[in-house]
Design a protein around this motif. Structure first.
Motif, PDB file in Angstrom:
ATOM      1  N   LYS A   1       0.837  -1.193   0.000  1.00 28.71           N
ATOM      2  CA  LYS A   1       0.000   0.000   0.000  1.00 28.71           C
ATOM      3  C   LYS A   1       0.881   1.255   0.000  1.00 28.71           C
ATOM      4  O   LYS A   1       1.711   1.433   0.888  1.00 28.71           O
ATOM      5  CB  LYS A   1      -0.911   0.000   1.218  1.00 28.71           C
ATOM      6  CG  LYS A   1      -1.865   1.164   1.237  1.00 28.71           C
ATOM      7  CD  LYS A   1      -2.765   1.123   2.451  1.00 28.71           C
ATOM      8  CE  LYS A   1      -3.661   2.358   2.437  1.00 28.71           C
ATOM      9  NZ  LYS A   1      -4.463   2.435   3.640  1.00 28.71           N
ATOM     10  N   PRO A   2       0.718   2.138  -0.991  1.00 32.79           N
ATOM     11  CA  PRO A   2       1.511   3.375  -1.041  1.00 32.79           C
ATOM     12  C   PRO A   2       1.138   4.329   0.079  1.00 32.79           C
ATOM     13  O   PRO A   2       0.043   4.261   0.633  1.00 32.79           O
ATOM     14  CB  PRO A   2       1.146   3.987  -2.391  1.00 32.79           C
ATOM     15  CG  PRO A   2       0.462   2.920  -3.148  1.00 32.79           C
ATOM     16  CD  PRO A   2      -0.142   1.984  -2.151  1.00 32.79           C
ATOM     17  N   SER A   3       2.053   5.216   0.386  1.00 35.15           N
ATOM     18  CA  SER A   3       1.763   6.285   1.340  1.00 35.15           C
ATOM     19  C   SER A   3       1.829   7.613   0.586  1.00 35.15           C
ATOM     20  O   SER A   3       2.417   7.704  -0.481  1.00 35.15           O
ATOM     21  CB  SER A   3       2.765   6.261   2.497  1.00 35.15           C
ATOM     22  OG  SER A   3       4.079   6.461   2.015  1.00 35.15           O
ATOM     23  N   ILE A   4       1.203   8.610   1.161  1.00 32.46           N
ATOM     24  CA  ILE A   4       1.272   9.957   0.597  1.00 32.46           C
ATOM     25  C   ILE A   4       2.396  10.681   1.321  1.00 32.46           C
ATOM     26  O   ILE A   4       2.470  10.663   2.553  1.00 32.46           O
ATOM     27  CB  ILE A   4      -0.053  10.732   0.796  1.00 32.46           C
ATOM     28  CG1 ILE A   4      -1.210   9.988   0.138  1.00 32.46           C
ATOM     29  CG2 ILE A   4       0.068  12.150   0.259  1.00 32.46           C
ATOM     30  CD1 ILE A   4      -1.133   9.886  -1.359  1.00 32.46           C
ATOM     31  N   CYS A   5       3.291  11.294   0.558  1.00 30.85           N
ATOM     32  CA  CYS A   5       4.394  11.999   1.204  1.00 30.85           C
ATOM     33  C   CYS A   5       4.428  13.445   0.727  1.00 30.85           C
ATOM     34  O   CYS A   5       4.253  13.724  -0.448  1.00 30.85           O
ATOM     35  CB  CYS A   5       5.727  11.308   0.938  1.00 30.85           C
ATOM     36  SG  CYS A   5       6.069  10.990  -0.786  1.00 30.85           S
ATOM     37  N   VAL A   6       4.592  14.332   1.680  1.00 30.09           N
ATOM     38  CA  VAL A   6       4.687  15.755   1.397  1.00 30.09           C
ATOM     39  C   VAL A   6       5.840  16.289   2.238  1.00 30.09           C
ATOM     40  O   VAL A   6       5.921  15.981   3.415  1.00 30.09           O
ATOM     41  CB  VAL A   6       3.392  16.487   1.787  1.00 30.09           C
ATOM     42  CG1 VAL A   6       3.510  17.976   1.549  1.00 30.09           C
ATOM     43  CG2 VAL A   6       2.204  15.918   1.036  1.00 30.09           C
ATOM     44  N   PRO A   7       6.727  17.090   1.728  1.00 32.26           N
ATOM     45  CA  PRO A   7       6.857  17.388   0.314  1.00 32.26           C
ATOM     46  C   PRO A   7       7.808  16.413  -0.362  1.00 32.26           C
ATOM     47  O   PRO A   7       8.696  15.874   0.275  1.00 32.26           O
ATOM     48  CB  PRO A   7       7.469  18.786   0.311  1.00 32.26           C
ATOM     49  CG  PRO A   7       8.315  18.805   1.549  1.00 32.26           C
ATOM     50  CD  PRO A   7       7.611  17.903   2.549  1.00 32.26           C
ATOM     51  N   VAL A   8       7.600  16.211  -1.599  1.00 30.57           N
ATOM     52  CA  VAL A   8       8.575  15.515  -2.446  1.00 30.57           C
ATOM     53  C   VAL A   8       8.897  16.534  -3.513  1.00 30.57           C
ATOM     54  O   VAL A   8       9.472  17.554  -3.237  1.00 30.57           O
ATOM     55  CB  VAL A   8       8.015  14.190  -3.019  1.00 30.57           C
ATOM     56  CG1 VAL A   8       9.010  13.533  -3.953  1.00 30.57           C
ATOM     57  CG2 VAL A   8       7.707  13.212  -1.902  1.00 30.57           C
ATOM     58  N   ALA A   9       8.478  16.304  -4.727  1.00 31.34           N
ATOM     59  CA  ALA A   9       8.712  17.283  -5.781  1.00 31.34           C
ATOM     60  C   ALA A   9       7.506  18.192  -5.960  1.00 31.34           C
ATOM     61  O   ALA A   9       7.588  19.201  -6.624  1.00 31.34           O
ATOM     62  CB  ALA A   9       9.016  16.571  -7.089  1.00 31.34           C
ATOM     63  N   PHE A  10       6.390  17.814  -5.364  1.00 31.51           N
ATOM     64  CA  PHE A  10       5.148  18.542  -5.571  1.00 31.51           C
ATOM     65  C   PHE A  10       4.546  18.921  -4.220  1.00 31.51           C
ATOM     66  O   PHE A  10       3.561  18.347  -3.785  1.00 31.51           O
ATOM     67  CB  PHE A  10       4.164  17.685  -6.367  1.00 31.51           C
ATOM     68  CG  PHE A  10       4.795  17.015  -7.558  1.00 31.51           C
ATOM     69  CD1 PHE A  10       5.162  17.750  -8.676  1.00 31.51           C
ATOM     70  CD2 PHE A  10       5.058  15.654  -7.546  1.00 31.51           C
ATOM     71  CE1 PHE A  10       5.753  17.142  -9.758  1.00 31.51           C
ATOM     72  CE2 PHE A  10       5.652  15.044  -8.633  1.00 31.51           C
ATOM     73  CZ  PHE A  10       6.001  15.789  -9.741  1.00 31.51           C
TER      74      PHE A  10
END
Length: 163
Positions: A38-47
């Motif tokens: 299951k993917p996770s949401i990561c902030v910030p990356v490139a966006f």
């Protein structure tokens, strides 16, 4: 044929323990269906304004494809790889192994392929090779498998070496 999704990646760094390993990584634009977990949401990356997913892609047989050109001459770099274990990293990524990374690196460095590549689970090398004939683009295999690809296209039973 709408059965699998493509991963758009950067060639990045060599595997720390595998002489034929390389990291394919990007900043979160891969389809969730290619994720190993299951993917996770990561902030910030490139966006930083809208985040990106972070996940390792599934392992297994893959085809790598890169279309590019220089001075009006167009070619498609293509060949096989397999997903392997490697260190965790951020964004969307998969560590791959090829039969001969030095030969593949020479093609990427000498061009005209720049630094991006598309990867898809499964073997699409013969199909892309055949398509090149009809679209006027030179197939550029990074492994010496051209005779096997031609035999496969002529209906012969061919087993491509596992990477």
């Amino acid at each position: 044929m709408n059965e699998r999704r493509v991963m758009f990646s950067d060639w990045t760094v060599r595997h720390p323990d595998n002489d034929n390993g390389e990291l394919l990584q990007h900043c979160g634009p891969w389809p969730i269906s290619v994720a190993r977990e299951k993917p996770s949401i990561c902030v910030p990356v490139a966006f930083p304004e809208n985040g990106a997913i972070s996940a390792e892609a599934k392992h297994g047989l893959m085809s790598l494809v890169r279309f590019d050109g220089d001075g009006g001459e167009y070619s498609i770099l293509l060949g096989h790889a397999k997903g392997i274990d490697g260190p965790y990293t951020r964004g969307t990524y998969v560590w791959i192994e090829v039969n001969n990374l030095k030969r593949l690196e020479a093609k990427v460095v000498e061009g005209p392929y720049i630094h991006h590549v598309a990867a898809i689970h499964g073997d699409v090398v013969p199909v892309v090779y055949e398509a090149c004939k009809y679209i006027g683009v030179k197939p550029d295999l990074y492994d010496p498998i051209e005779e096997k690809v031609k035999a496969y296209l002529h209906g012969e039973d061919v087993v491509f070496d596992e990477v």
